[in-house]
Design a protein around this motif. Sequence first.
Motif, PDB file in Angstrom:
ATOM      1  N   ALA A  38       0.869  -1.179   0.000  1.00 40.12           N
ATOM      2  CA  ALA A  38       0.000   0.000   0.000  1.00 40.12           C
ATOM      3  C   ALA A  38       0.908   1.232   0.000  1.00 40.12           C
ATOM      4  CB  ALA A  38      -0.913  -0.017   1.221  1.00 40.12           C
ATOM      5  N   GLU A  39       0.325   2.404   0.088  1.00 40.23           N
ATOM      6  CA  GLU A  39       1.106   3.643   0.073  1.00 40.23           C
ATOM      7  C   GLU A  39       1.972   3.791   1.320  1.00 40.23           C
ATOM      8  OE1 GLU A  39      -1.635   6.863  -0.407  1.00 40.23           O
ATOM      9  OE2 GLU A  39      -2.078   6.353  -2.485  1.00 40.23           O
ATOM     10  N   LYS A  40       3.035   4.563   1.199  1.00 43.61           N
ATOM     11  CA  LYS A  40       3.901   4.958   2.314  1.00 43.61           C
ATOM     12  C   LYS A  40       4.539   3.772   3.037  1.00 43.61           C
ATOM     13  CE  LYS A  40       1.196   9.136   3.063  1.00 43.61           C
ATOM     14  NZ  LYS A  40       0.375   9.902   3.993  1.00 43.61           N
ATOM     15  N   GLY A  41       4.855   2.711   2.302  1.00 44.24           N
ATOM     16  CA  GLY A  41       5.515   1.558   2.891  1.00 44.24           C
ATOM     17  C   GLY A  41       4.611   0.680   3.732  1.00 44.24           C
ATOM     18  N   ARG A  42       3.331   0.892   3.621  1.00 42.06           N
ATOM     19  CA  ARG A  42       2.361   0.118   4.396  1.00 42.06           C
ATOM     20  C   ARG A  42       1.920  -1.108   3.598  1.00 42.06           C
ATOM     21  NH1 ARG A  42      -1.084   5.441   6.283  1.00 42.06           N
ATOM     22  NH2 ARG A  42       0.564   6.280   7.602  1.00 42.06           N
ATOM     23  N   TRP A  43       1.142  -1.955   4.270  1.00 43.50           N
ATOM     24  CA  TRP A  43       0.592  -3.159   3.667  1.00 43.50           C
ATOM     25  C   TRP A  43      -0.914  -3.163   3.834  1.00 43.50           C
ATOM     26  CZ3 TRP A  43       3.669  -6.343   0.951  1.00 43.50           C
ATOM     27  CH2 TRP A  43       5.042  -6.255   1.162  1.00 43.50           C
ATOM     28  N   VAL A  65     -13.252  -7.211   5.538  1.00 41.29           N
ATOM     29  CA  VAL A  65     -12.403  -6.412   6.427  1.00 41.29           C
ATOM     30  C   VAL A  65     -11.060  -6.192   5.726  1.00 41.29           C
ATOM     31  CG1 VAL A  65     -11.256  -6.342   8.667  1.00 41.29           C
ATOM     32  CG2 VAL A  65     -13.558  -7.301   8.474  1.00 41.29           C
ATOM     33  N   VAL A  66     -10.654  -4.909   5.642  1.00 38.09           N
ATOM     34  CA  VAL A  66      -9.443  -4.530   4.911  1.00 38.09           C
ATOM     35  C   VAL A  66      -8.565  -3.667   5.814  1.00 38.09           C
ATOM     36  CG1 VAL A  66      -8.532  -3.426   2.831  1.00 38.09           C
ATOM     37  CG2 VAL A  66     -10.796  -4.539   2.768  1.00 38.09           C
ATOM     38  N   PRO A  67      -7.622  -4.283   6.531  1.00 45.85           N
ATOM     39  CA  PRO A  67      -6.723  -3.494   7.376  1.00 45.85           C
ATOM     40  C   PRO A  67      -5.587  -2.870   6.568  1.00 45.85           C
ATOM     41  CG  PRO A  67      -6.313  -5.833   7.680  1.00 45.85           C
ATOM     42  CD  PRO A  67      -7.466  -5.717   6.734  1.00 45.85           C
ATOM     43  N   ILE A  68      -5.120  -1.723   7.044  1.00 45.47           N
ATOM     44  CA  ILE A  68      -3.924  -1.055   6.534  1.00 45.47           C
ATOM     45  C   ILE A  68      -2.930  -1.063   7.688  1.00 45.47           C
ATOM     46  CG2 ILE A  68      -2.962   1.048   5.515  1.00 45.47           C
ATOM     47  CD1 ILE A  68      -5.188  -0.256   3.794  1.00 45.47           C
ATOM     48  N   PHE A  69      -1.710  -1.542   7.456  1.00 45.54           N
ATOM     49  CA  PHE A  69      -0.788  -1.752   8.570  1.00 45.54           C
ATOM     50  C   PHE A  69       0.671  -1.631   8.148  1.00 45.54           C
ATOM     51  CE2 PHE A  69      -2.002  -5.692   6.565  1.00 45.54           C
ATOM     52  CZ  PHE A  69      -0.829  -6.417   6.442  1.00 45.54           C
ATOM     53  N   LEU A  70       1.517  -1.456   9.148  1.00 42.68           N
ATOM     54  CA  LEU A  70       2.974  -1.424   8.980  1.00 42.68           C
ATOM     55  C   LEU A  70       3.562  -2.676   9.606  1.00 42.68           C
ATOM     56  CD1 LEU A  70       3.794   2.224  10.125  1.00 42.68           C
ATOM     57  CD2 LEU A  70       4.130   1.307   7.834  1.00 42.68           C
ATOM     58  N   GLU A  71       4.573  -3.222   8.978  1.00 46.72           N
ATOM     59  CA  GLU A  71       5.295  -4.323   9.601  1.00 46.72           C
ATOM     60  C   GLU A  71       6.597  -3.764  10.159  1.00 46.72           C
ATOM     61  OE1 GLU A  71       6.734  -8.863   8.814  1.00 46.72           O
ATOM     62  OE2 GLU A  71       6.780  -7.483   7.113  1.00 46.72           O
ATOM     63  N   GLU A  72       6.732  -3.800  11.478  1.00 43.92           N
ATOM     64  CA  GLU A  72       7.955  -3.379  12.144  1.00 43.92           C
ATOM     65  C   GLU A  72       8.754  -4.620  12.521  1.00 43.92           C
ATOM     66  OE1 GLU A  72       6.628  -0.947  15.433  1.00 43.92           O
ATOM     67  OE2 GLU A  72       6.325   0.794  14.130  1.00 43.92           O
ATOM     68  N   ALA A  73       9.951  -4.437  13.018  1.00 45.58           N
ATOM     69  CA  ALA A  73      10.811  -5.565  13.367  1.00 45.58           C
ATOM     70  C   ALA A  73      10.169  -6.485  14.395  1.00 45.58           C
ATOM     71  CB  ALA A  73      12.158  -5.058  13.872  1.00 45.58           C
ATOM     72  N   GLU A  74       9.504  -5.915  15.388  1.00 44.57           N
ATOM     73  CA  GLU A  74       8.975  -6.708  16.499  1.00 44.57           C
ATOM     74  C   GLU A  74       7.459  -6.841  16.521  1.00 44.57           C
ATOM     75  OE1 GLU A  74      10.936  -8.344  18.692  1.00 44.57           O
ATOM     76  OE2 GLU A  74      12.640  -7.631  17.513  1.00 44.57           O
ATOM     77  N   ARG A  75       6.745  -6.044  15.700  1.00 44.23           N
ATOM     78  CA  ARG A  75       5.291  -6.074  15.765  1.00 44.23           C
ATOM     79  C   ARG A  75       4.686  -5.577  14.463  1.00 44.23           C
ATOM     80  NH1 ARG A  75       3.837  -0.794  19.561  1.00 44.23           N
ATOM     81  NH2 ARG A  75       4.717   0.735  18.119  1.00 44.23           N
TER      82      ARG A  75
END
Length: 89
Positions: A38-43, A65-75
């Motif tokens: 997705a935009e801005k490095g999101r998923w 249901v359509v979540p927009i999220f970031l994957e970080e190293a720990e979460r």
Amino acid sequence: MVEKSVYFTRHALDQMKEREATEDEVIEAIRHGNWSPAEKGRWTTTKTFPFNSEHYGRYYTTKEVVPIFLEEAERIVVITAYTFFSQRR
């Protein structure tokens, strides 16, 4: 493989409440859906659930249901979640 924890921003929780998406639904979509950039490095991902209820006075059989999220190293950080209701089975 250890599954990352899922953190919900205040904005995500507010939007999920308004759009009738639960934390469990969002987590299930993230854990079992196919991720797309997705935009801005999101998923983003999507999952359809049985609904069989009314939403704003109209009856629907399913809810996407359509979540927009970031994957970080720990979460995984949920930014927001959208819902789309349908009468298709």
